[in-house]
Design an enzyme around this catalytic site. Structure first.
Site, mmCIF file in Angstrom:
data_model
loop_
_atom_site.group_PDB
_atom_site.id
_atom_site.type_symbol
_atom_site.label_atom_id
_atom_site.label_comp_id
_atom_site.label_asym_id
_atom_site.label_seq_id
_atom_site.Cartn_x
_atom_site.Cartn_y
_atom_site.Cartn_z
ATOM 1 N N PHE A 1 -15.233 3.896 6.951
ATOM 2 C CA PHE A 1 -13.858 4.209 6.545
ATOM 3 C C PHE A 1 -13.655 4.167 5.032
ATOM 4 O O PHE A 1 -12.544 4.363 4.546
ATOM 5 C CB PHE A 1 -12.861 3.255 7.231
ATOM 6 N N HIS B 1 -2.155 -5.603 1.376
ATOM 7 C CA HIS B 1 -3.446 -6.262 1.161
ATOM 8 C C HIS B 1 -3.196 -7.721 0.815
ATOM 9 O O HIS B 1 -2.191 -8.055 0.194
ATOM 10 C CB HIS B 1 -4.180 -5.594 -0.010
ATOM 11 N N ARG C 1 -2.545 -14.810 4.224
ATOM 12 C CA ARG C 1 -3.226 -14.112 5.329
ATOM 13 C C ARG C 1 -2.464 -14.334 6.638
ATOM 14 O O ARG C 1 -2.393 -13.457 7.485
ATOM 15 C CB ARG C 1 -4.682 -14.584 5.468
ATOM 16 N N ASN D 1 -2.243 -0.213 6.706
ATOM 17 C CA ASN D 1 -1.703 -1.457 7.262
ATOM 18 C C ASN D 1 -0.776 -2.221 6.303
ATOM 19 O O ASN D 1 -0.749 -3.446 6.297
ATOM 20 C CB ASN D 1 -2.845 -2.336 7.796
ATOM 21 N N ARG E 1 2.341 -7.059 8.772
ATOM 22 C CA ARG E 1 1.666 -5.884 9.343
ATOM 23 C C ARG E 1 2.243 -5.507 10.714
ATOM 24 O O ARG E 1 2.311 -4.329 11.054
ATOM 25 C CB ARG E 1 0.162 -6.147 9.417
ATOM 26 N N LYS F 1 0.823 -1.213 0.000
ATOM 27 C CA LYS F 1 0.000 0.000 0.000
ATOM 28 C C LYS F 1 0.862 1.270 0.000
ATOM 29 O O LYS F 1 2.068 1.208 0.308
ATOM 30 C CB LYS F 1 -0.941 -0.045 1.215
ATOM 31 N N THR G 1 -5.784 -7.477 10.477
ATOM 32 C CA THR G 1 -6.058 -6.182 9.831
ATOM 33 C C THR G 1 -5.552 -5.031 10.697
ATOM 34 O O THR G 1 -4.924 -4.094 10.201
ATOM 35 C CB THR G 1 -7.579 -6.015 9.613
HETATM 36 P P1 ATP Z 1 -7.210 -6.167 2.985
HETATM 37 O O1 ATP Z 1 -8.528 -6.390 2.276
HETATM 38 O O2 ATP Z 1 -6.585 -4.813 2.652
HETATM 39 O O3 ATP Z 1 -6.250 -7.295 2.816
HETATM 40 P P2 ATP Z 1 -8.348 -7.103 5.412
HETATM 41 O O4 ATP Z 1 -8.972 -8.140 4.568
HETATM 42 O O5 ATP Z 1 -7.468 -7.550 6.533
HETATM 43 O O6 ATP Z 1 -7.490 -6.099 4.544
HETATM 44 P P3 ATP Z 1 -10.820 -5.684 5.332
HETATM 45 O O7 ATP Z 1 -11.874 -5.871 6.361
HETATM 46 O O8 ATP Z 1 -11.019 -6.302 3.999
HETATM 47 O O9 ATP Z 1 -9.447 -6.140 6.003
HETATM 48 O O10 ATP Z 1 -10.592 -4.140 5.176
HETATM 49 C C1 ATP Z 1 -9.982 -3.621 4.008
HETATM 50 C C2 ATP Z 1 -9.056 -2.501 4.397
HETATM 51 O O11 ATP Z 1 -9.822 -1.438 4.932
HETATM 52 C C3 ATP Z 1 -8.061 -2.834 5.516
HETATM 53 O O12 ATP Z 1 -6.904 -3.468 5.090
HETATM 54 C C4 ATP Z 1 -7.764 -1.452 6.062
HETATM 55 O O13 ATP Z 1 -6.819 -0.782 5.229
HETATM 56 C C5 ATP Z 1 -9.100 -0.782 5.965
HETATM 57 N N1 ATP Z 1 -9.871 -0.894 7.207
HETATM 58 C C6 ATP Z 1 -10.491 -1.992 7.692
HETATM 59 N N2 ATP Z 1 -11.093 -1.746 8.866
HETATM 60 C C7 ATP Z 1 -10.847 -0.433 9.133
HETATM 61 C C8 ATP Z 1 -11.196 0.451 10.188
HETATM 62 N N3 ATP Z 1 -11.930 0.045 11.216
HETATM 63 N N4 ATP Z 1 -10.763 1.729 10.120
HETATM 64 C C9 ATP Z 1 -10.020 2.168 9.076
HETATM 65 N N5 ATP Z 1 -9.665 1.388 8.043
HETATM 66 C C10 ATP Z 1 -10.064 0.112 8.062
HETATM 67 MG MG MG Z 2 -10.069 -7.716 2.798
#
Ligand code: ATP
Ligand code: MG
Length: 142
Positions: A59, A117, A87, A114, A104, A11, A93
């Protein structure tokens, strides 16, 4: 090949902080093979499309602005059980909950910024790889 690939994005924050090399090194050392890779910058519209599943989340706007705020590195990674294995390597996350030794835990700045992805299912991995890469950009065609 389905089932053995996942999509990762380094990112904008991690790219800005010069973490491309260290993150790719962790990926290689964990046994993933990079079968496609490029540095791009997403438009706000593209980021919105990529994160469309989160459209209703509070968000969403901030996330899509951040994801289109600078260059990212996108890559297709190959390994047996790639989605689940990756993962595990990236960690939770929220970096505050990410285990030691995960990407992370080492490189994330916040829950939003974070570092990386990783696809969350085999089905989404295929969709996300197709979102960024044509067939001719993948190792099997080069
Ligand atoms: P990614 O899809 O990026 O791999 P993830 O699957 O662990 O991450 P998701 O729930 O899909 O988490 O959320 C997508 C992205 O949105 C997260 O990686 C993070 O950058 C952002 N995000 C998720 N939760 C929050 C939150 N509570 N506040 C701010 N940003 C968030
Ligand atoms: Mg995700």
């Amino acid at each position: 090949m389905e089932g053995n690939i996942t999509l990762t994005i380094i990112k904008p924050g991690a790219v800005r902080n010069q973490y491309i090399g260290p993150i790719l090194n962790m990926i290689n050392e964990s046994g993933f093979k990079i079968i496609a890779i490029k540095m791009i910058k997403m438009s706000l519209e593209q980021a919105g499309k990529f994160y469309a599943v989160h459209r209703s989340k509070p968000f969403y706007e901030s996330l899509t602005e951040f994801m289109s705020s600078g260059p990212i590195v996108v890559a297709i990674l190959e390994k047996e059980n790639a989605v689940e294995e990756f993962r595990k390597l990236i960690g939770a996350t929220n970096p505050a909950e990410a285990e030691e030794g995960t990407i992370r835990h080492r490189y994330a700045e916040s829950i939003e910024r974070n570092a990386v992805h990783g696809s969350d299912s085999e089905e989404n991995a295929v969709i996300e790889c197709d979102f960024f890469f044509s067939k001719s950009e993948r190792l099997s065609y080069l």
